[in-house]
Design a protein around this motif. Structure first.
Motif, short mmCIF file in Angstrom:
data_model
loop_
_atom_site.label_atom_id
_atom_site.label_comp_id
_atom_site.label_asym_id
_atom_site.label_seq_id
_atom_site.Cartn_x
_atom_site.Cartn_y
_atom_site.Cartn_z
N UNK B 301 -58.62 -15.30 1.33
CA UNK B 301 -58.38 -14.98 2.74
C UNK B 301 -57.02 -15.51 3.19
N UNK B 302 -56.56 -16.59 2.61
CA UNK B 302 -55.24 -17.11 2.95
C UNK B 302 -54.14 -16.22 2.39
N UNK B 303 -54.36 -15.67 1.21
CA UNK B 303 -53.36 -14.76 0.64
C UNK B 303 -53.21 -13.51 1.51
N UNK B 347 -39.40 -25.69 -0.06
CA UNK B 347 -40.11 -25.66 1.23
C UNK B 347 -41.34 -24.78 1.14
N UNK B 348 -41.19 -23.66 0.48
CA UNK B 348 -42.32 -22.74 0.34
C UNK B 348 -43.45 -23.39 -0.46
N UNK B 349 -43.05 -24.11 -1.49
CA UNK B 349 -44.04 -24.79 -2.33
C UNK B 349 -44.83 -25.79 -1.50
N UNK B 353 -48.78 -25.83 -0.74
CA UNK B 353 -49.56 -27.02 -1.13
C UNK B 353 -50.34 -27.57 0.06
N UNK B 354 -49.76 -27.47 1.26
CA UNK B 354 -50.45 -27.95 2.46
C UNK B 354 -51.72 -27.14 2.73
N UNK B 355 -51.80 -25.96 2.14
CA UNK B 355 -53.00 -25.13 2.28
C UNK B 355 -53.87 -25.23 1.04
#
Lengths: 483, 415
Positions: B301-303, B347-349, B353-355
């Motif tokens: 769902x996050x993707x 930054x994207x990584x 990772x925060x998700x």
């Protein structure tokens, strides 16, 4: 003794005195699991409530160089939760919470002490269920299921525990906490989850898991087919799978078991036949209808003496209750049983079942077969009285011969119960010395000190000379194990 | 230290040739490969299997598995086939199809099986089948020091000892080379129906894709993708099974695609569409154009919310995207231009990772300045320890590619 006393004090400081059990009466409760032929008491039992406590316990064990073994509900059939070399038994029953359910992504985050059936109770109202369903699901825990990569009746379609394990929180044998995978089910590097699931607690202790849930199917139908000849039943099994029908369950019950189950549960399984197949189909209504028609057409190509479909949900559930309760029904004949768990190519089921019958006659033991035919996962249940040493000896010998027969046709020692201590000595029957050595290197990677559940999976040096004899009565007695 | 090739004692049936790539050895049996690895260990000569590995170190030997490419045993009654892993997927399918079976795994037909088992690239089939490794029931492996192990076989369940399939599959040959595999196959479905839809709008494409995934039971393939060559979004859908079920699902899919211009719908895309797109969506395949390829792992769902990421990461607008339904992963690719800078990737990584997900660089062009090794590293110290110990145990002489910390295809010396 001094080391043990100091360790007990350390454990009490971690979990509290009430959660450390050391008296003989308390330890006796943990002297065996469902592998009743082997009993051995731990030196101390500790009951943690969190990942952090488990990590501290393991660090304390490392410091004292004392082995440790994790235990769920103690329903394991291979002695995997026994402290065969003494040490600390870490009972995970207090870690029994379902932490969260994500209905959108169809996952659940659970602790290892959650009983298997509790998860379905919690998810069914969301139209989801957890598919791996061992026969002991009313008692066994998810942590134990993960340790043994448990299967169950529905894994022929839905897969085993590994197929439903997306991520783990593990305490390593050195006391570190590691997360593998996650709700996405992917890994950055090797599949640590794949290596840990089924490792029987020898590579680390699982303290949390993210598991996959699947939608409850729209329609479910169960068919019962009776066969005058075992060979016909086995051939039908192969044909069903080769046709691509993909039943959600495909179980075989032999005549002896059908009679025993009827006597216990009054289910009305056919008794004047050689074998009964229980075949379940699930899916959307159209698929189930189509698959049902194909199944009937297929069955009618063989010598099937009776085909019926469960009339309603009550009858469907009664059939499965009888199947899952079959081993308890054996208790009306003899008080215990020794069950094997070998898996063979499906095409070998019929000849092997005849061989098992011959082996039973040779050793004058009663063997009931009720198993996951769709997977080729045999479960010959050899009934016994543990107080009859001669009978136990004959049962052991019969069991070894059954395993040898399965391996001879390309089978493997275990499909879902694990090796534990019970089958460790049989590993050289399946693997060469070089192969066992290659496999054991993995243990060294995770557990260089060899403290995590020692004495499991691999034959121990003192037993090497007895590997051909298997788990003999002499071995049990020499090891101080109860018989 | 890598020394020049010194293989004086290899058996005569092991072919050794030298071409523009350097030296190649071509074993014709598992036993021959064992001898090669043992010799390589003694002489400290690096050995790199062809296809899909990290860049070849100077003076390394290329391992060509093309002589280990036979179908050993087809067992239709077990729905299994045992093969030598040098066989290409196309050759395997050609061997299975006349008997009415197939390997339900969509990939470039000329990829050899050993490469797929080592790299486990994301496939469109994973929506229905899971990864290829889930279809493998048995393997025979030559480990880095030349020892050989056989695990599993023609059995569908197995908890006998440690499941070493997960050590040798998906680990880019670092611990051993799989020479033989037993795989599950399936009967060719009664009917297969492939459809291709197109939408210019990201929001519209995502909405239709989501509805399709939620309403079609068990599609064989359902993937949303965009490439610079195609302009706009495609949804590739394939359903397979009993005729009536397939027809019903195809009707439902067409309803979910309603409103799209007719010229942008292909109701019966067929095998040619699959043959066109499957290889072109295999972005880790060396035959695809060189580019930067990221693998993003997140709950499904996050993707599906990836279009919201562009506000924070505008450079994503230049990416090709491939998102198979329900696999927990997606691929992003840049060819030649508009590649994000290393700092942007970092930054994207962190954002992913925060998700509770991760980002992995799976392919990088030779000119890209990036510490890929560091980027792909699992930050957990215990995992780093495990990786070091695994390498010591299973690649003790360091002759097989040292991927972990990971270095993707095409990487050259790191900055």
């Amino acid at each position: 003794m001094g080391t043990l006393w100091g360790l007990i004090k350390s454990l009490e400081s971690i979990v509290g005195k009430a959660n450390v059990l050391a008296s003989p009466e308390e330890l006796a409760v943990y002297e065996c699991d469902a592998c009743v032929l082997i009993k051995t008491q731990p030196d101390v039992v500790v009951l943690p409530a969190s990942t952090e406590e488990v990590a501290q316990i393991i660090k304390a064990c490392n410091k004292a160089h004392v082995p440790f073994v994790a235990r769920g509900a103690g329903t394991g059939l291979s002695g995997g939760a026994l402290t065969t070399e003494g040490g600390v038994l870490i009972g995970l029953a207090r870690m029994n919470r379902i932490l969260s359910i994500d209905t959108e992504n169809k996952t659940a985050h659970v602790q290892p002490g959650v009983v298997n059936v509790w998860l379905n109770d919690a998810t069914c109202s969301h139209g989801l269920f957890y598919a791996p369903d061992p026969s002991s699901q009313a008692a066994c825990t998810l942590g134990g299921n993960i340790a043994e990569n448990a299967g169950g009746i529905h894994c022929v379609k839905y897969g085993v525990t590994l197929d439903h394990t997306l991520g783990l929180t593990v305490v390593t044998p050195e006391g570190d906490v590691v997360k593998t995978g996650g709700a996405h089910g992917q890994h950055l590097g090797p599949s640590w989850t794949g290596l840990l699931v089924g490792s029987e607690g020898t590579l680390g202790i699982v303290t949390e898991a993210v598991v996959r849930l699947v939608p409850v199917p729209q329609a479910i139908r169960v068919y019962q087919a009776a066969f005058a000849r075992m060979e016909d039943a086995a051939e039908v099994v192969s044909s069903i799978m080769a046709d691509g029908l993909t039943p959600s369950a495909l179980e075989l019950i032999d005549a002896f078991t059908a009679k025993t189950v009827n006597a216990a549960f009054h289910i009305g399984l056919p008794e004047d036949v050689d074998a009964v197949l229980l075949i379940e189909l699930d899916g959307d209504h159209i698929s189930v209808e189509q698959a049902g028609s194909r199944l009937i057409t297929l069955l009618n190509r063989f010598s099937v003496s009776q085909i019926r479909m469960a009339e309603d949900e009550t009858e469907r559930l009664a059939l499965w209750k009888a199947r899952k309760g079959a081993v308890s029904a054996y208790g009306r004949i003899l008080p215990a049983f020794y069950i094997h768990d070998c898996v063979v190519p499906r095409s070998q089921l019929a000849p092997l079942l005849r061989q098992i019958e011959t082996i039973g006659q040779k050793y004058d033991v009663l063997i009931g077969n009720v198993f996951h035919a769709g997977d080729g996962n045999l479960h010959p249940n050899i009934l016994l009285d543990p107080n009859d040493a001669d009978m136990v000896g004959r049962v052991m010998a019969a069991g070894k011969e059954i395993l040898e027969a399965c391996l001879a046709v390309g089978g493997v020692l275990s499909g879902e119960h694990g090796i534990g201590v019970e089958k460790a000595e049989f590993m050289p029957l399946q693997f060469t010395e070089e192969e066992l050595a290659v496999m054991q290197r993995l243990k060294t990677v995770f557990d260089p000190q060899q403290l995590a559940n020692p004495g499991k999976i691999f034959p121990t040096p003192q037993r090497c000379g007895e590997t051909r004899a298997g788990l003999s009565l002499a071995t049990l007695q020499a090891g101080g194990l109860w018989v | 230290m890598i020394k020049p090739l010194v293989f004086p004692f290899l058996p005569s049936q092991v072919e050794r040739i030298q071409d523009e790539r350097g030296w190649l050895v071509r074993p014709d049996s598992t036993e021959a490969l064992q001898q090669i690895l043992k010799q390589a260990g003694v002489t400290h000569t690096a050995l790199y299997p062809e296809w899909g590995t990290a860049s070849v170190a100077p003076q390394a030997i290329l391992l060509d598995m093309s002589r280990l490419a036979t179908v050993i045993r087809l067992r239709p009654e077990e729905l299994m086939v045992t093969v030598q892993t040098g066989i290409t997927v196309g050759a395997l399918q050609s061997a299975l199809n006349p008997a009415g079976y197939y390997l339900p795994y969509a990939t470039s037909p000329n990829r050899p099986l050993y490469s797929l088992l080592a790299d486990t690239p994301l496939s469109l089939s994973e929506t229905a089948m899971g990864p290829l490794s889930a279809s493998v029931t048995g393997i025979r492996v030559v480990v880095g020091d030349g020892a050989c192990i056989h695990y599993g076989g023609e059995v569908v369940k197995n908890v006998t000892g440690y499941d070493l399939r997960h050590l040798f599959m998906g680990t880019h040959h670092q611990y051993g080379i799989v020479t033989q595999a037993t795989l599950k196959i399936a009967p060719i479905p009664e009917q297969t129906h492939t459809m291709l839809f197109f939408s210019e709008s990201t929001a519209d494409a995502l909405q239709r894709f989501t509805h399709m995934g939620q309403q079609i039971a068990a599609p064989r393939i359902l993937a949303l993708f965009r490439t610079k060559m195609t302009f706009g979004w495609h949804i590739l859908a394939q359903v397979a099974g009993y005729r009536q079920t397939v027809q019903e699902q195809a009707q439902r899919l067409s309803q979910l695609a309603s409103g799209l211009p007719e010229s942008l719908q292909n109701w019966d895309a067929g095998d040619k569409t699959m043959a066109h797109w499957v290889p072109r969506l295999d972005w880790t395949n060396e035959e695809e154009p060189d580019g930067l390829v990221l693998r993003v792992a997140l709950p499904h769902s996050d993707l599906l919310a990836f279009d919201t990421w562009q506000k924070a990461f505008p450079w994503m607008d230049g990416a090709d995207v491939c998102l198979p339904w329900g696999t927990g992963q997606m691929l992003l690719r840049w060819i030649s231009v508009n590649m994000p800078y290393a700092t942007e990737l970092d930054s994207f990584k962190r954002f992913i990772q925060d998700q509770n997900g991760f980002v992995q660089i799976v392919r990088v062009p030779s000119h890209y300045k990036m510490d890929v090794t560091q980027f792909n590293q699992d930050p957990q110290p215990a995992v780093q320890t495990w990786l070091k110990r695994l390498d010591t145990q299973y690649n003790p002489h360091g002759i097989l590619p040292r991927i972990w910390p990971a270095a993707p295809t095409g990487a050259k010396e790191l900055v």
